[in-house]
Structures are given as C-alpha cells and as structure tokens.
Design a protein around this motif. Structure first.
Motif, PDB file in Angstrom:
ATOM      1  N   ALA A   8       0.829  -1.216   0.000  1.00  0.00           N
ATOM      2  CA  ALA A   8       0.000   0.000   0.000  1.00  0.00           C
ATOM      3  C   ALA A   8       0.857   1.258   0.000  1.00  0.00           C
ATOM      4  O   ALA A   8       0.673   2.158  -0.837  1.00  0.00           O
ATOM      5  CB  ALA A   8      -0.944  -0.032   1.209  1.00  0.00           C
ATOM      6  N   ASP A   9       1.770   1.356   0.938  1.00  0.00           N
ATOM      7  CA  ASP A   9       2.621   2.556   1.009  1.00  0.00           C
ATOM      8  C   ASP A   9       3.498   2.688  -0.224  1.00  0.00           C
ATOM      9  O   ASP A   9       3.753   3.801  -0.704  1.00  0.00           O
ATOM     10  CB  ASP A   9       3.495   2.495   2.259  1.00  0.00           C
ATOM     11  N   LEU A  10       3.947   1.560  -0.760  1.00  0.00           N
ATOM     12  CA  LEU A  10       4.808   1.612  -1.930  1.00  0.00           C
ATOM     13  C   LEU A  10       4.047   2.061  -3.168  1.00  0.00           C
ATOM     14  O   LEU A  10       4.603   2.776  -4.023  1.00  0.00           O
ATOM     15  CB  LEU A  10       5.439   0.235  -2.153  1.00  0.00           C
ATOM     16  N   ARG A  11       2.770   1.666  -3.275  1.00  0.00           N
ATOM     17  CA  ARG A  11       1.966   2.132  -4.412  1.00  0.00           C
ATOM     18  C   ARG A  11       1.728   3.639  -4.332  1.00  0.00           C
ATOM     19  O   ARG A  11       1.766   4.342  -5.348  1.00  0.00           O
ATOM     20  CB  ARG A  11       0.637   1.392  -4.440  1.00  0.00           C
ATOM     21  N   LEU A  12       1.476   4.137  -3.120  1.00  0.00           N
ATOM     22  CA  LEU A  12       1.290   5.577  -2.960  1.00  0.00           C
ATOM     23  C   LEU A  12       2.568   6.334  -3.322  1.00  0.00           C
ATOM     24  O   LEU A  12       2.514   7.403  -3.955  1.00  0.00           O
ATOM     25  CB  LEU A  12       0.884   5.890  -1.521  1.00  0.00           C
ATOM     26  N   ALA A  13       3.709   5.780  -2.911  1.00  0.00           N
ATOM     27  CA  ALA A  13       4.970   6.427  -3.248  1.00  0.00           C
ATOM     28  C   ALA A  13       5.183   6.441  -4.755  1.00  0.00           C
ATOM     29  O   ALA A  13       5.700   7.423  -5.306  1.00  0.00           O
ATOM     30  CB  ALA A  13       6.122   5.698  -2.559  1.00  0.00           C
ATOM     31  N   LEU A  14       4.759   5.380  -5.451  1.00  0.00           N
ATOM     32  CA  LEU A  14       4.898   5.342  -6.899  1.00  0.00           C
ATOM     33  C   LEU A  14       3.978   6.369  -7.564  1.00  0.00           C
ATOM     34  O   LEU A  14       4.387   7.061  -8.518  1.00  0.00           O
ATOM     35  CB  LEU A  14       4.591   3.937  -7.410  1.00  0.00           C
ATOM     36  N   GLU A  15       2.740   6.497  -7.079  1.00  0.00           N
ATOM     37  CA  GLU A  15       1.834   7.489  -7.654  1.00  0.00           C
ATOM     38  C   GLU A  15       2.375   8.903  -7.456  1.00  0.00           C
ATOM     39  O   GLU A  15       2.290   9.754  -8.358  1.00  0.00           O
ATOM     40  CB  GLU A  15       0.457   7.352  -7.011  1.00  0.00           C
ATOM     41  N   ASP A  16       2.902   9.180  -6.270  1.00  0.00           N
ATOM     42  CA  ASP A  16       3.481  10.502  -6.017  1.00  0.00           C
ATOM     43  C   ASP A  16       4.669  10.759  -6.943  1.00  0.00           C
ATOM     44  O   ASP A  16       4.821  11.875  -7.471  1.00  0.00           O
ATOM     45  CB  ASP A  16       3.916  10.592  -4.557  1.00  0.00           C
ATOM     46  N   ALA A  17       5.505   9.750  -7.146  1.00  0.00           N
ATOM     47  CA  ALA A  17       6.662   9.913  -8.029  1.00  0.00           C
ATOM     48  C   ALA A  17       6.213  10.142  -9.469  1.00  0.00           C
ATOM     49  O   ALA A  17       6.817  10.945 -10.199  1.00  0.00           O
ATOM     50  CB  ALA A  17       7.563   8.683  -7.921  1.00  0.00           C
ATOM     51  N   GLU A  18       5.162   9.457  -9.892  1.00  0.00           N
ATOM     52  CA  GLU A  18       4.659   9.659 -11.260  1.00  0.00           C
ATOM     53  C   GLU A  18       4.072  11.065 -11.420  1.00  0.00           C
ATOM     54  O   GLU A  18       4.223  11.693 -12.488  1.00  0.00           O
ATOM     55  CB  GLU A  18       3.616   8.600 -11.580  1.00  0.00           C
ATOM     56  N   ALA A  19       3.424  11.586 -10.373  1.00  0.00           N
ATOM     57  CA  ALA A  19       2.900  12.961 -10.435  1.00  0.00           C
ATOM     58  C   ALA A  19       4.034  13.970 -10.527  1.00  0.00           C
ATOM     59  O   ALA A  19       3.963  14.942 -11.309  1.00  0.00           O
ATOM     60  CB  ALA A  19       2.036  13.227  -9.203  1.00  0.00           C
ATOM     61  N   GLN A  20       5.094  13.751  -9.743  1.00  0.00           N
ATOM     62  CA  GLN A  20       6.246  14.653  -9.824  1.00  0.00           C
ATOM     63  C   GLN A  20       6.890  14.592 -11.203  1.00  0.00           C
ATOM     64  O   GLN A  20       7.351  15.617 -11.729  1.00  0.00           O
ATOM     65  CB  GLN A  20       7.261  14.288  -8.743  1.00  0.00           C
ATOM     66  N   LEU A  21       6.915  13.416 -11.788  1.00  0.00           N
ATOM     67  CA  LEU A  21       7.485  13.292 -13.130  1.00  0.00           C
ATOM     68  C   LEU A  21       6.644  14.058 -14.148  1.00  0.00           C
ATOM     69  O   LEU A  21       7.179  14.766 -15.028  1.00  0.00           O
ATOM     70  CB  LEU A  21       7.584  11.814 -13.509  1.00  0.00           C
ATOM     71  N   SER A  22       5.325  13.950 -14.038  1.00  0.00           N
ATOM     72  CA  SER A  22       4.461  14.692 -14.962  1.00  0.00           C
ATOM     73  C   SER A  22       4.646  16.203 -14.795  1.00  0.00           C
ATOM     74  O   SER A  22       4.674  16.958 -15.783  1.00  0.00           O
ATOM     75  CB  SER A  22       2.994  14.311 -14.714  1.00  0.00           C
TER      76      SER A  22
END
Length: 380
Positions: free
Chosen positions: A97-111
C-alpha cells in the motif's frame, strides 16, 4: 644263613642308593624353521586405491532479506522448511500500500517536471525570437542569460531527478515480492507473517539444491595421483547396503586441515537430494566415505602394507628358502597397500606375514598365497 642273606641284601641296597643316576647326553634337536606366508610379486600398471572421509556442505546458501521496509503479509504457497522452491518463484509478500502511494506521487512529480520542461522550452523559443529581432550581438555570458539557457538546464535536471524517483518507486514496489534467486530448499523461516520489516531484515534461509560439496581430507603424498575432474564414489553408513553416489573432484584447496595437517579436497555432487534421479540423498553435515578413481601411470609392484618393515625394508625368500632383505623405493604407501617403484623384481617371493625376529640367511618354510595383487584394470 638268614643273617648272611640279610647282610648281602643290605649291602646291595646301600650300593644301589649310593650310585648316581646316569643320564645319556644327546645333541639338541635342530630348531624347526618358522613358517612364513609369501606372495609372488608381479609388475604391472598400478594405481592406488585412495579413500578417505569428508563432510557434506552447501555449495550455495543465502539469507534472503527484505530490500524494502514494510509489513510481511504472507509467505508464498508451499514455502515451508524442507520444501523446494523453483528459481524466480515468489516466496514472501510485503504490504504494497505505502509503496503504491509512493509510486503514484513519483509519477505525479514526473508529470509536473515534464510540464515545466515544456513551458521552459516555449519561453526559450520566445527569448530567442526577441534576441534575433534585437539585432545586436551580446557576449556569450549575457547571451546565455537572455536565451534562458540556465533555466532550461534546471528544468531538464528536475525532469531527470523526477524520473529517477519514479523508477526507484517502481523498483521498490517490485521488490515487495521476494523471489528465490535459484532453485533452493527452505531451511528456516526467520520471521512470521505480520512482522514489521526494515530494509535488510532477513526473512528466509535458503540452500541451493542443484549441487552440494563434500570437503574431504587425504594425506599430502596422495595428491600426485589426483587432478581436478577425477571421478569419486561416495558412500554413507546411513544409506542402504551397496548404495553409492558419484561425484567429481572440483579442486584441491591450498590450505591444510588444522587437526591432522592433511590436504583438503572439494568434491561436487549434482542433484544431491535426488530430486531428478534415483539414489540416496545427501544431507548437510553428513560424514561420507569417498573413494577416488585414479589412473595407472607406470609399472609398479603392489604389496600389502604389512610386508613393509621400518626403513621401507622388505624380506623375501630365495630359491633355497632362506631369508633375504632389501630396501625398496615406494611410489605410494597407504593403510592397506603399498606400491613399490624399485628394489624388487617380478617373480620374487616376498614375505607378507609370519616373521617375528628375522635374520639374514635364516631358513624358513614357505606357505604360498595363491592369489597375487590385481592390476589397476582388474580392480576397477
């Protein structure tokens, strides 16, 4: 008359008693020559029967640890001590769960970084157009500022940084599932489901099942008969009678055994647990008896080790059944067998037992042994 008879009898008795006994002296009998066991030696291509003991150890072992922090959800199906897992099979799952949230946040920063770079590219084009319409030449430093080149490099660096963060988050999510690095047997579960893991927490103890090693010891003078790649036969007291396994000599280690200062050898056994072949299974820590298959190198004479006296002296019997001795040069001396390189000739009758205190030229009686030592080819 009675007195006369009594006096004569008394005189005869006195004479008999007074006479010393006469013992006939005869020469002592000649001593019986001792009986000795002999064997007629032959010279043929020979190789020693090398054997020893070794202990089974793992060729591959690993403490599988978590590379991300999180809560251990569960172990994979069939991941139990004593069970075999295939290479790449999932063995443990960490809460994602926490790792998926971290991935979504990283993808938002990339965008966001991609959008910032696009805006900066547009600003740079506008600045270049204005500079060209200005019609004057500026220095390289001022032209770089006017064309917003530092801002462009900053936007590109932010995009690269955002991409690295996104890739790291995706990698952490992938690492939340622990997999077997090779085909292995589970030795032990080190934590239980629900445990909170930090990075580097050990979860499972695994042992590779494709190959085991047997670390054996032999006297140093036996090494000249061995080379990496030699075949080895292994037996164990815990196996059924007559059961054996084949191994291959991998290497001769450079260090000596501490207790007996013997040479150490490493023997590889494939499929040690007999998962794909028939045969007894090897167990870690078990003591194995190892027998090496050596190759005949020259013509030698094989003798029982009991035929050798101190100083590598051998007694043999000549044509008149008298003892003779000679000093031999050995190519190999084991617990039961010795190989003679020089000092004897084929056809000589060598004494193998029956001698207590031999003397040069002593007469003996011979009891021949019908069999002679087999050549290397016959023994194999």
């Amino acid at each position: 008359m009675a007195l006369l008879v009594f006096a004569v009898g008394l005189a005869c008795a006195w004479w008999i008693i007074s006479q010393p006994p006469r013992i006939e002296r005869r020469p002592p009998p000649a001593p019986t020559p001792p009986v000795v066991n002999v064997m007629t030696v032959v010279q043929s291509p020979q190789a020693p029967l090398l054997s020893g003991f070794g202990r089974v150890e793992a060729e591959q072992t690993a403490m599988l640890a978590s590379r991300v922090a999180g809560q251990l959800e569960r172990f994979g199906d069939g991941v139990l001590p004593g069970r075999v897992v295939e290479e790449g099979a999932p063995v443990a799952y960490i809460d994602q769960a926490d790792l998926r949230l971290a991935l979504e946040d990283a993808e938002a920063q990339l965008s966001n970084a991609q959008a910032q770079l696009a805006l900066e590219n547009a600003e740079q084009q506008r600045a270049r157009s204005e500079y060209e319409s200005f019609g004057r030449q500026l220095s390289a430093e001022r032209r770089s500022l006017v064309l917003r080149e530092p801002q462009l490099r900053q936007a590109q660096a932010q995009l690269t940084q955002a991409r690295v963060i996104r890739d790291q988050a995706a990698l952490n999510l992938e690492r939340a599932t622990l997999t077997a690095p090779w085909k292995a047997m589970v030795q032990e579960r080190l934590v239980g489901a629900g445990s909170l893991l930090s990075q580097g927490t050990e979860v499972l103890n695994l042992v590779g099942v494709e190959q085991f090693w047997v670390r054996a010891s032999l006297p140093g003078d036996a090494l000249e008969w061995l080379a990496p790649g030699s075949q080895v036969m292994l037996t164990s007291r815990g196996w059924p009678e007559g059961a054996t396994r084949d191994g291959t000599l991998v290497s001769i280690l450079p260090n000596l055994e501490e207790s007996g200062l013997q040479a150490q050898l490493l023997i590889a056994v494939n499929d040690p647990l007999s998962l794909e072949t028939d045969g007894p299974a090897l167990r870690l820590g078990d003591v194995m008896r190892v027998a090496f298959q050596t190759q005949a190198q020259e013509d030698l004479i094989a003798l029982p080790s009991s035929a050798l006296r101190p100083g590598e002296r051998v007694w043999w019997v000549d044509d008149e059944n008298r003892l003779r001795s000679t000093t031999v040069s050995l190519a190999y001396r084991g617990e039961d067998e010795a190989l003679v390189r020089s000092g004897l000739q084929a056809g000589q009758r060598v004494v193998i037992s029956g001698l207590a205190q031999p003397r040069e030229g002593q007469q003996v009686r011979v009891r021949s042994r019908g069999d002679t030592p087999a050549s290397d080819g016959e023994r194999s």
